[in-house]
Scaffold this active site. Structure first.
Site, PDB file in Angstrom:
ATOM      1  N   HIS A 186       0.818  -1.218   0.000  1.00 41.76           N
ATOM      2  CA  HIS A 186       0.000   0.000   0.000  1.00 41.76           C
ATOM      3  C   HIS A 186       0.847   1.262   0.000  1.00 41.76           C
ATOM      4  O   HIS A 186       0.627   2.168   0.804  1.00 41.76           O
ATOM      5  CB  HIS A 186      -0.971  -0.014   1.188  1.00 41.76           C
ATOM      6  CG  HIS A 186      -2.327   0.500   0.867  1.00 41.76           C
ATOM      7  ND1 HIS A 186      -3.044   1.315   1.689  1.00 41.76           N
ATOM      8  CD2 HIS A 186      -3.095   0.331  -0.229  1.00 41.76           C
ATOM      9  CE1 HIS A 186      -4.194   1.608   1.137  1.00 41.76           C
ATOM     10  NE2 HIS A 186      -4.247   1.021  -0.041  1.00 41.76           N
ATOM     11  N   HIS A 221      -3.399   2.371  12.358  1.00 42.35           N
ATOM     12  CA  HIS A 221      -2.862   1.665  11.174  1.00 42.35           C
ATOM     13  C   HIS A 221      -3.380   0.225  11.238  1.00 42.35           C
ATOM     14  O   HIS A 221      -4.587   0.005  11.252  1.00 42.35           O
ATOM     15  CB  HIS A 221      -1.332   1.789  11.214  1.00 42.35           C
ATOM     16  CG  HIS A 221      -0.596   1.411   9.963  1.00 42.35           C
ATOM     17  ND1 HIS A 221      -1.203   1.110   8.781  1.00 42.35           N
ATOM     18  CD2 HIS A 221       0.758   1.286   9.726  1.00 42.35           C
ATOM     19  CE1 HIS A 221      -0.273   0.820   7.863  1.00 42.35           C
ATOM     20  NE2 HIS A 221       0.921   0.916   8.415  1.00 42.35           N
ATOM     21  N   LYS A 254     -13.577   8.099  17.516  1.00 37.96           N
ATOM     22  CA  LYS A 254     -13.249   7.571  16.191  1.00 37.96           C
ATOM     23  C   LYS A 254     -13.782   6.146  16.071  1.00 37.96           C
ATOM     24  O   LYS A 254     -13.704   5.371  17.023  1.00 37.96           O
ATOM     25  CB  LYS A 254     -11.737   7.560  15.989  1.00 37.96           C
ATOM     26  CG  LYS A 254     -11.254   8.845  15.382  1.00 37.96           C
ATOM     27  CD  LYS A 254      -9.891   8.703  14.775  1.00 37.96           C
ATOM     28  CE  LYS A 254      -9.597   9.929  13.922  1.00 37.96           C
ATOM     29  NZ  LYS A 254      -8.221   9.940  13.445  1.00 37.96           N
ATOM     30  N   ILE A 255     -14.287   5.815  14.924  1.00 40.35           N
ATOM     31  CA  ILE A 255     -14.781   4.464  14.691  1.00 40.35           C
ATOM     32  C   ILE A 255     -13.719   3.750  13.864  1.00 40.35           C
ATOM     33  O   ILE A 255     -13.458   4.112  12.715  1.00 40.35           O
ATOM     34  CB  ILE A 255     -16.131   4.494  13.923  1.00 40.35           C
ATOM     35  CG1 ILE A 255     -17.124   5.452  14.621  1.00 40.35           C
ATOM     36  CG2 ILE A 255     -16.708   3.089  13.795  1.00 40.35           C
ATOM     37  CD1 ILE A 255     -17.471   5.103  16.047  1.00 40.35           C
ATOM     38  N   GLY A 257     -11.620   1.318  11.567  1.00 39.72           N
ATOM     39  CA  GLY A 257     -12.004   0.608  10.340  1.00 39.72           C
ATOM     40  C   GLY A 257     -12.700   1.533   9.346  1.00 39.72           C
ATOM     41  O   GLY A 257     -13.184   1.080   8.304  1.00 39.72           O
ATOM     42  N   PHE A 258     -12.746   2.839   9.677  1.00 35.78           N
ATOM     43  CA  PHE A 258     -13.358   3.807   8.757  1.00 35.78           C
ATOM     44  C   PHE A 258     -12.404   4.955   8.466  1.00 35.78           C
ATOM     45  O   PHE A 258     -11.638   5.372   9.337  1.00 35.78           O
ATOM     46  CB  PHE A 258     -14.664   4.374   9.355  1.00 35.78           C
ATOM     47  CG  PHE A 258     -15.769   3.375   9.263  1.00 35.78           C
ATOM     48  CD1 PHE A 258     -16.609   3.332   8.159  1.00 35.78           C
ATOM     49  CD2 PHE A 258     -15.937   2.425  10.260  1.00 35.78           C
ATOM     50  CE1 PHE A 258     -17.597   2.368   8.054  1.00 35.78           C
ATOM     51  CE2 PHE A 258     -16.914   1.459  10.170  1.00 35.78           C
ATOM     52  CZ  PHE A 258     -17.753   1.428   9.060  1.00 35.78           C
ATOM     53  N   HIS A 260      -9.714   7.083   5.625  1.00 33.41           N
ATOM     54  CA  HIS A 260      -8.405   6.788   5.049  1.00 33.41           C
ATOM     55  C   HIS A 260      -7.687   8.078   4.711  1.00 33.41           C
ATOM     56  O   HIS A 260      -8.316   9.063   4.328  1.00 33.41           O
ATOM     57  CB  HIS A 260      -8.551   5.929   3.782  1.00 33.41           C
ATOM     58  CG  HIS A 260      -7.298   5.220   3.433  1.00 33.41           C
ATOM     59  ND1 HIS A 260      -6.347   5.765   2.614  1.00 33.41           N
ATOM     60  CD2 HIS A 260      -6.809   4.027   3.852  1.00 33.41           C
ATOM     61  CE1 HIS A 260      -5.332   4.926   2.527  1.00 33.41           C
ATOM     62  NE2 HIS A 260      -5.590   3.861   3.267  1.00 33.41           N
ATOM     63  N   ASP A 311      -9.771  -2.724   6.772  1.00 29.87           N
ATOM     64  CA  ASP A 311      -9.756  -3.405   8.067  1.00 29.87           C
ATOM     65  C   ASP A 311     -11.139  -3.767   8.593  1.00 29.87           C
ATOM     66  O   ASP A 311     -11.272  -4.651   9.434  1.00 29.87           O
ATOM     67  CB  ASP A 311      -9.044  -2.534   9.114  1.00 29.87           C
ATOM     68  CG  ASP A 311      -7.573  -2.399   8.794  1.00 29.87           C
ATOM     69  OD1 ASP A 311      -6.945  -3.425   8.486  1.00 29.87           O
ATOM     70  OD2 ASP A 311      -7.063  -1.260   8.814  1.00 29.87           O
ATOM     71  N   ARG A 336       1.974  -8.156   4.722  1.00 30.12           N
ATOM     72  CA  ARG A 336       2.674  -6.904   4.363  1.00 30.12           C
ATOM     73  C   ARG A 336       4.193  -7.063   4.325  1.00 30.12           C
ATOM     74  O   ARG A 336       4.890  -6.219   3.764  1.00 30.12           O
ATOM     75  CB  ARG A 336       2.227  -5.779   5.316  1.00 30.12           C
ATOM     76  CG  ARG A 336       2.745  -4.381   5.002  1.00 30.12           C
ATOM     77  CD  ARG A 336       2.391  -3.861   3.615  1.00 30.12           C
ATOM     78  NE  ARG A 336       0.971  -3.732   3.357  1.00 30.12           N
ATOM     79  CZ  ARG A 336       0.214  -2.685   3.676  1.00 30.12           C
ATOM     80  NH1 ARG A 336       0.751  -1.645   4.267  1.00 30.12           N
ATOM     81  NH2 ARG A 336      -1.082  -2.653   3.375  1.00 30.12           N
TER      82      ARG A 336
HETATM   83  N1  COA Z   1     -14.318   7.839  12.851  1.00 28.83           N
HETATM   84  C1  COA Z   1     -14.823   9.035  13.149  1.00 28.83           C
HETATM   85  N2  COA Z   1     -14.344  10.187  12.643  1.00 28.83           N
HETATM   86  C2  COA Z   1     -13.297  10.091  11.799  1.00 28.83           C
HETATM   87  C3  COA Z   1     -12.736   8.846  11.441  1.00 28.83           C
HETATM   88  C4  COA Z   1     -13.290   7.714  12.007  1.00 28.83           C
HETATM   89  N3  COA Z   1     -12.791   6.510  11.703  1.00 28.83           N
HETATM   90  N4  COA Z   1     -11.717   9.062  10.569  1.00 28.83           N
HETATM   91  C5  COA Z   1     -11.649  10.381  10.399  1.00 28.83           C
HETATM   92  N5  COA Z   1     -12.604  10.999  11.141  1.00 28.83           N
HETATM   93  C6  COA Z   1     -12.837  12.430  11.243  1.00 28.83           C
HETATM   94  C7  COA Z   1     -11.873  13.014  12.274  1.00 28.83           C
HETATM   95  O1  COA Z   1     -12.417  13.001  13.561  1.00 28.83           O
HETATM   96  C8  COA Z   1     -11.665  14.392  11.731  1.00 28.83           C
HETATM   97  O2  COA Z   1     -12.790  15.187  12.064  1.00 28.83           O
HETATM   98  P1  COA Z   1     -12.592  16.756  12.454  1.00 28.83           P
HETATM   99  O3  COA Z   1     -11.998  17.379  11.219  1.00 28.83           O
HETATM  100  O4  COA Z   1     -13.974  17.168  12.777  1.00 28.83           O
HETATM  101  O5  COA Z   1     -11.646  16.756  13.615  1.00 28.83           O
HETATM  102  C9  COA Z   1     -11.689  14.190  10.221  1.00 28.83           C
HETATM  103  O6  COA Z   1     -12.477  13.035   9.992  1.00 28.83           O
HETATM  104  C10 COA Z   1     -10.304  13.991   9.633  1.00 28.83           C
HETATM  105  O7  COA Z   1      -9.672  12.919  10.349  1.00 28.83           O
HETATM  106  P2  COA Z   1      -8.128  12.737  10.578  1.00 28.83           P
HETATM  107  O8  COA Z   1      -7.903  11.671  11.589  1.00 28.83           O
HETATM  108  O9  COA Z   1      -7.508  14.071  10.838  1.00 28.83           O
HETATM  109  O10 COA Z   1      -7.705  12.279   9.117  1.00 28.83           O
HETATM  110  P3  COA Z   1      -6.380  11.527   8.742  1.00 28.83           P
HETATM  111  O11 COA Z   1      -6.218  11.631   7.281  1.00 28.83           O
HETATM  112  O12 COA Z   1      -5.257  11.988   9.596  1.00 28.83           O
HETATM  113  O13 COA Z   1      -6.741  10.072   9.224  1.00 28.83           O
HETATM  114  C11 COA Z   1      -7.087   7.843   9.513  1.00 28.83           C
HETATM  115  C12 COA Z   1      -6.802   8.936   8.491  1.00 28.83           C
HETATM  116  C13 COA Z   1      -7.110   6.505   8.787  1.00 28.83           C
HETATM  117  C14 COA Z   1      -5.981   7.834  10.570  1.00 28.83           C
HETATM  118  C15 COA Z   1      -8.445   8.105  10.178  1.00 28.83           C
HETATM  119  O14 COA Z   1      -9.482   8.067   9.220  1.00 28.83           O
HETATM  120  C16 COA Z   1      -8.717   7.135  11.300  1.00 28.83           C
HETATM  121  O15 COA Z   1      -8.253   7.366  12.425  1.00 28.83           O
HETATM  122  N6  COA Z   1      -9.464   6.041  11.039  1.00 28.83           N
HETATM  123  C17 COA Z   1      -9.690   5.028  12.030  1.00 28.83           C
HETATM  124  C18 COA Z   1      -8.502   4.092  12.130  1.00 28.83           C
HETATM  125  C19 COA Z   1      -8.402   3.179  10.964  1.00 28.83           C
HETATM  126  O16 COA Z   1      -9.380   2.585  10.525  1.00 28.83           O
HETATM  127  N7  COA Z   1      -7.181   3.029  10.468  1.00 28.83           N
HETATM  128  C20 COA Z   1      -6.888   2.120   9.361  1.00 28.83           C
HETATM  129  C21 COA Z   1      -6.609   2.904   8.131  1.00 28.83           C
HETATM  130  S1  COA Z   1      -6.462   1.862   6.723  1.00 28.83           S
END
Ligand code: COA
Length: 375
Positions: A186, A221, A254-255, A257-258, A260, A311, A336
């Site tokens: 990835h 991650h 944060k939820i 698995g949601f 990106h 995920d 990976r």
């Molecule tokens: N659940 C709820 N809100 C979420 C979210 C989630 N899974 N992912 C992003 N958001 C929201 C954030 O709270 C933020 O809101 P705000 O602007 O009101 O503060 C906005 O969306 C941007 O999120 P941010 O975490 O700053 O974006 P990012 O690009 O840094 O994050 C991830 C990307 C993947 C880290 C993030 O989506 C996340 O934490 N997801 C959950 C963990 C996950 O599934 N990781 C596996 C990735 S493959």
């Protein structure tokens, strides 16, 4: 949006070149060395994908057969490593077990000078990571010193065989195989980038992979698949899940698995995982987890326009195959390793120390005062 917000976490910043993968590229989606992930997932095997990433091209039949045999020979674990795994506590997280296992292997099977055996080191890790994980798991869970050399041709078959003490059904083997394909590579994700940073100092592959495992462990991650399982198994039905997730969102949780960092409207891997989750839920006759997952997916899209990433449905897929939750993220490692090792070799082929600049936010130059004159 100001510049600081834009570059936070290096979002959108190109940090180097790669010929291995495209993520979210318009018209291309997710590709490994130019091959569409949907073709690889539907028509390929994980070993073919590993060969593609590590050797630079898809294997022909003869090459694939001999690669599979080569990997089978590399499955066994040295006795010293088995002792380390036996000593590693039962309540350790298996990601820590793999981190320790890879690091220890680097002591007893160090990479050669000038990394002349780097392909072999990559193949060895690919072949023996499942053995390491399942040897530790079965030893501490069942008190059994399992045989880590099975007859199964595929890594997915080998994995499920060691876990359940018998060869898996073809449906389960193929399903695990497909998730390994989806997780294999990835681009410059956090763990891969960690591996490239370590590699760029001219360090060895075991160090780079050990660091990458540490980065993958976190819930933002790779750890998200375990966190997603913990979420979905809380709910007894779809209505409860909707109510629960709405409440979590209200409390700014944060939820897992949601969302990106790169994809904006969907993660191409999700539709494949979702389909497999549905098939397995029908096979097991347990629709609850699938219904709960689907309900959460709808709420997240309706409320936040956030989509399920790779995920989310991987969690129920693994659960339906009887895989304990704490092994979910380690499975990600077993896959990976192919992408990491390919990036390590790509970095070495055109190396430059990775050392970015930082924006200083501390105090201006201050006057030094002797200790007795300080406030
Ligand atoms: N659940 C709820 N809100 C979420 C979210 C989630 N899974 N992912 C992003 N958001 C929201 C954030 O709270 C933020 O809101 P705000 O602007 O009101 O503060 C906005 O969306 C941007 O999120 P941010 O975490 O700053 O974006 P990012 O690009 O840094 O994050 C991830 C990307 C993947 C880290 C993030 O989506 C996340 O934490 N997801 C959950 C963990 C996950 O599934 N990781 C596996 C990735 S493959």
């Amino acid at each position: 949006m100001n510049d600081k917000k834009k570059t936070g976490g290096l979002a959108g910043i190109s940090a180097g070149e790669t010929a291995l993968c495209t993520v979210g590229k318009e018209g291309a989606g997710l590709t490994y060395r130019g091959y569409d992930i949907y073709d690889l997932a539907e028509k390929g095997s994980f070993e073919e994908v590993a060969y593609l990433l590590l050797r630079g091209k898809l294997p022909n039949k003869k090459e694939l057969d001999s690669y599979i045999e080569h990997l089978k020979v590399l499955r066994d674990l040295p006795e010293q490593l088995k002792s380390v795994l036996e000593m590693t506590p039962k309540d350790s997280h298996p990601m820590d077990v793999l981190r320790t296992g890879v690091s220890f292997l680097g002591n007893i099977e160090p990479e050669a000078k000038e990394f002349s055996d780097q392909e072999l080191v990559a193949d060895r890790l690919l072949a023996c990571l499942p053995s390491m994980l399942l040897y530790w798991h079965r030893y501490h869970q069942d008190g059994k010193k399992i045989n880590v050399v099975t007859d199964d041709d595929s890594i997915s078959g080998h994995f499920l065989h060691m876990l359940h003490d018998s060869p898996p059904s073809e449906l389960h083997r193929k399903t695990l195989d497909t998730t390994l394909i989806l997780y294999a590579e990835h681009e410059f994700n956090a763990s891969t980038f960690t591996g490239r940073v370590i590699t760029a100092t001219l360090s060895d592959m075991h160090s780079a992979v050990t660091g990458a495992i540490g980065a993958l462990r976190g819930a933002l991650h790779g750890g998200a698949n375990e966190a997603a399982m913990a979420l979905i198994e809380q709910y007894n039905n779809a209505d409860e899940a909707v109510e629960g997730v709405l409440s979590l969102l209200k409390h700014k949780q944060k939820i897992m698995g949601f969302g990106h960092r790169v994809y904006t409207t969907s993660d191409p891997r999700n539709s494949v995982n979702k389909k497999m989750s549905k098939i397995l839920s029908e096979e097991t006759g347990d629709k609850t987890l699938y219904d709960v997952s689907e309900a959460i997916e709808s709420v997240m899209w309706n409320e936040k326009k956030l989509f399920a990433n790779a995920d989310f449905f991987a969690a129920s897929v693994y659960h339906f195959m009887g895989i304990p939750t704490y092994l979910f993220t380690p499975i990600f490692v077993c896959s990976r390793i192919t992408g990491w090792a390919a990036h390590i070799m790509e970095q070495r082929a055109n190396n430059k120390l990775i050392r970015p600049a930082a924006e200083y936010t501390g105090p201006n130059l201050q006057e030094w005062k002797a200790i007795n004159n300080r406030l």
